[in-house]
Design an enzyme around this catalytic site. Structure first.
Site, mmCIF file in Angstrom:
data_model
loop_
_atom_site.group_PDB
_atom_site.id
_atom_site.type_symbol
_atom_site.label_atom_id
_atom_site.label_comp_id
_atom_site.label_asym_id
_atom_site.label_seq_id
_atom_site.Cartn_x
_atom_site.Cartn_y
_atom_site.Cartn_z
ATOM 1 N N CYS A 117 0.809 -1.227 0.000
ATOM 2 C CA CYS A 117 0.000 0.000 0.000
ATOM 3 C C CYS A 117 0.838 1.271 0.000
ATOM 4 O O CYS A 117 0.352 2.340 -0.352
ATOM 5 C CB CYS A 117 -0.937 0.016 1.203
ATOM 6 N N HIS A 259 -3.371 7.532 2.593
ATOM 7 C CA HIS A 259 -3.750 6.218 2.072
ATOM 8 C C HIS A 259 -5.167 5.931 2.549
ATOM 9 O O HIS A 259 -5.481 6.111 3.724
ATOM 10 C CB HIS A 259 -2.768 5.166 2.602
ATOM 11 N N ASN A 289 -9.992 0.204 0.011
ATOM 12 C CA ASN A 289 -8.527 0.196 -0.005
ATOM 13 C C ASN A 289 -8.036 -0.331 -1.362
ATOM 14 O O ASN A 289 -8.117 -1.520 -1.634
ATOM 15 C CB ASN A 289 -8.028 -0.685 1.143
HETATM 16 O O1 UT7 Z 1 -3.691 -0.919 3.709
HETATM 17 C C1 UT7 Z 1 -2.797 -1.614 4.504
HETATM 18 C C2 UT7 Z 1 -3.054 -1.370 5.907
HETATM 19 N N1 UT7 Z 1 -4.288 -1.994 6.320
HETATM 20 C C3 UT7 Z 1 -5.040 -1.386 7.181
HETATM 21 O O2 UT7 Z 1 -4.750 -0.272 7.519
HETATM 22 C C4 UT7 Z 1 -6.192 -2.116 7.790
HETATM 23 C C5 UT7 Z 1 -6.083 -2.007 9.262
HETATM 24 N N2 UT7 Z 1 -7.151 -2.658 10.015
HETATM 25 C C6 UT7 Z 1 -8.427 -2.229 10.008
HETATM 26 O O3 UT7 Z 1 -8.774 -1.327 9.274
HETATM 27 C C7 UT7 Z 1 -9.394 -2.860 10.987
HETATM 28 O O4 UT7 Z 1 -8.659 -3.657 11.886
HETATM 29 C C8 UT7 Z 1 -10.496 -3.718 10.323
HETATM 30 C C9 UT7 Z 1 -11.484 -2.797 9.625
HETATM 31 C C10 UT7 Z 1 -9.880 -4.687 9.347
HETATM 32 C C11 UT7 Z 1 -11.280 -4.491 11.385
HETATM 33 O O5 UT7 Z 1 -11.820 -3.610 12.368
HETATM 34 P P1 UT7 Z 1 -11.592 -3.893 13.912
HETATM 35 O O6 UT7 Z 1 -12.328 -2.848 14.640
HETATM 36 O O7 UT7 Z 1 -10.106 -3.986 14.153
HETATM 37 O O8 UT7 Z 1 -12.313 -5.272 14.118
HETATM 38 P P2 UT7 Z 1 -11.720 -6.667 14.628
HETATM 39 O O9 UT7 Z 1 -10.861 -7.286 13.597
HETATM 40 O O10 UT7 Z 1 -11.139 -6.486 16.001
HETATM 41 O O11 UT7 Z 1 -13.052 -7.534 14.754
HETATM 42 C C12 UT7 Z 1 -14.107 -7.156 15.660
HETATM 43 C C13 UT7 Z 1 -15.246 -8.125 15.483
HETATM 44 C C14 UT7 Z 1 -14.835 -9.583 15.505
HETATM 45 O O12 UT7 Z 1 -15.863 -10.312 16.171
HETATM 46 P P3 UT7 Z 1 -15.696 -10.745 17.703
HETATM 47 O O13 UT7 Z 1 -14.444 -11.558 17.754
HETATM 48 O O14 UT7 Z 1 -15.566 -9.452 18.460
HETATM 49 O O15 UT7 Z 1 -16.940 -11.507 17.975
HETATM 50 C C15 UT7 Z 1 -14.819 -9.987 14.061
HETATM 51 O O16 UT7 Z 1 -15.056 -11.358 13.875
HETATM 52 O O17 UT7 Z 1 -15.867 -7.905 14.209
HETATM 53 C C16 UT7 Z 1 -15.964 -9.179 13.507
HETATM 54 N N3 UT7 Z 1 -15.865 -8.906 12.083
HETATM 55 C C17 UT7 Z 1 -16.936 -8.605 11.318
HETATM 56 N N4 UT7 Z 1 -18.234 -8.497 11.599
HETATM 57 C C18 UT7 Z 1 -19.062 -8.158 10.594
HETATM 58 C C19 UT7 Z 1 -14.755 -8.901 11.303
HETATM 59 N N5 UT7 Z 1 -15.076 -8.596 10.034
HETATM 60 C C20 UT7 Z 1 -16.416 -8.413 10.023
HETATM 61 C C21 UT7 Z 1 -17.335 -8.072 9.006
HETATM 62 N N6 UT7 Z 1 -18.631 -7.947 9.344
HETATM 63 N N7 UT7 Z 1 -16.954 -7.834 7.743
#
Ligand code: UT7
Length: 332
Positions: A117, A259, A289
């Site tokens: 990225c 980004h 992204n």
């Molecule tokens: O471009 C390169 C750099 N990349 C980035 O900058 C991405 C960085 N990361 C992020 O943007 C975020 O971490 C995400 C958007 C990918 C995820 O958000 P988060 O607030 O960190 O969520 P999480 O991964 O901690 O997941 C929270 C919950 C989980 O459920 P439990 O374990 O709390 O029950 C996931 O299973 O959300 C669940 N979850 C979803 N629920 C509905 C994960 N993906 C989804 C989804 N829909 N698509």
């Protein structure tokens, strides 16, 4: 004696026609528009047609940048393509773009840069060095991706994030016109100790993965919340580093062009700069992204709609797999 300043003289971008909304995704995996939008700021992403390759997206963005600059493609003396979804393992996508632009006869160097990225910022930094060093005068720099080809469409934690697109700029040796306009500095970093947090699950040397729905070379794997924390930290540091290196105060930055990965990460960086979101170029909602393409797409949008104006100070920044991160400070 006048100093050589690399100056952006034209921008262009392209998003494939097909759009995939959060509602479409909710029919494919267990997710909702509400979850995606509140956690990422994304509403939809664009998906390349089956026969549309990264080089096709790149070529269209390049043609628009060439047209905006008012130059002939034949006057370019280098092409750099930042991508992690190249058409083929080899040759470089940049050589394919050279051919599609109809300038293979020029024999100019054309090659790819791989920094995920952050690739576009790394490519701008390379172009800067060539121009300041007097080795090139006019460089086409492109960020282009077909992320849809390496996304696991069964993995809700990643497939909702990515999209396809391309952005391009023409960087030209300037400085003789007596204005200060141009690239002021670039800052790039890598830390390979975090490779496993954001990677593809297979590759050439490592071999093919257990195939799910990604490409034969693997699909995106990401430990999202860990990447999130590291991104916020690294981007905070890079803006401070850029300001310090140029003896600038936060309030002197007119526009942040970040980004476009996640609106929450963008807000954290803006907060670090004490910038209201009205001074941040945001396109993440429309295309998600797009990896190396996201910064040049956002830049092109803001140049074309007139928000970015001559004389303004623009800060570009990105963070990606590796980890890699970087910034570019520009007087427009
Ligand atoms: O471009 C390169 C750099 N990349 C980035 O900058 C991405 C960085 N990361 C992020 O943007 C975020 O971490 C995400 C958007 C990918 C995820 O958000 P988060 O607030 O960190 O969520 P999480 O991964 O901690 O997941 C929270 C919950 C989980 O459920 P439990 O374990 O709390 O029950 C996931 O299973 O959300 C669940 N979850 C979803 N629920 C509905 C994960 N993906 C989804 C989804 N829909 N698509």
């Amino acid at each position: 004696m006048s100093q050589i300043i690399p100056k952006i003289i034209g921008t262009g971008s392209y998003l494939p026609e097909k759009r995939l909304s959060n509602y479409d995704l909710a029919k494919m995996v267990n997710t909702t528009d509400e979850w995606i939008y509140t956690r990422t700021g994304i509403k939809e992403r664009h998906i390349a047609a089956k026969d549309e390759l990264t080089s096709d997206l790149a070529t269209i963005a390049a043609q628009k940048a060439i047209e905006a600059a008012g130059i002939e493609a034949s006057s370019l003396d280098m092409i750099l393509v930042a991508s992690c979804t190249n058409d083929l393992i080899f040759p470089a996508t940049a050589t394919i773009v050279q051919n599609k632009l109809g300038i293979s006869n020029s024999k100019i160097p054309a090659y790819d840069i791989s920094a995920a990225c952050s690739g576009f910022i790394f490519a701008i930094s390379s172009a800067e060095a060539y121009i300041r060093g007097g080795m090139a005068k006019r460089i086409l720099v492109i960020g282009a991706e077909t992320m849809s080809r390496i996304v696991d469409w069964n993995d809700r934690s990643t497939c909702i994030l990515f999209g396809d697109g391309a952005g391009a700029v023409i960087l030209e040796a300037s400085g003789k016109d007596g204005t200060e306009a141009g690239l002021i500095s670039t800052h790039i970093h890598s830390d390979g100790s975090h490779c496993s947090l954001l990677q593809t699950t297979g590759g050439v040397s490592q071999g093919p993965p257990h195939l799910k729905s990604g490409s034969g070379l693997g699909f995106v794997y990401m430990q999202g919340n860990e990447v999130y924390k590291q991104a916020v930290k690294a981007l905070g540091h890079i803006v401070e580093e850029t300001l310090e290196a140029n003896n600038l105060q936060r309030e002197q930055i007119d526009w942040l062009v970040p980004h476009q990965a996640n609106i929450r990460i963008i807000k954290s960086t803006a907060k670090r700069l004490d910038m209201g979101m009205d001074r941040v170029i945001l396109t993440v909602e429309q295309h998600g992204n797009t990896s190396a393409a996201s910064v040049p797409i956002a830049l092109d949008v803001a140049v074309r709609d007139g928000r970015i104006k001559p004389g303004q100070l623009i800060l570009l920044e990105a963070f990606g797999a590796g980890f890699t991160w970087g910034s570019a400070l520009i007087r427009w």
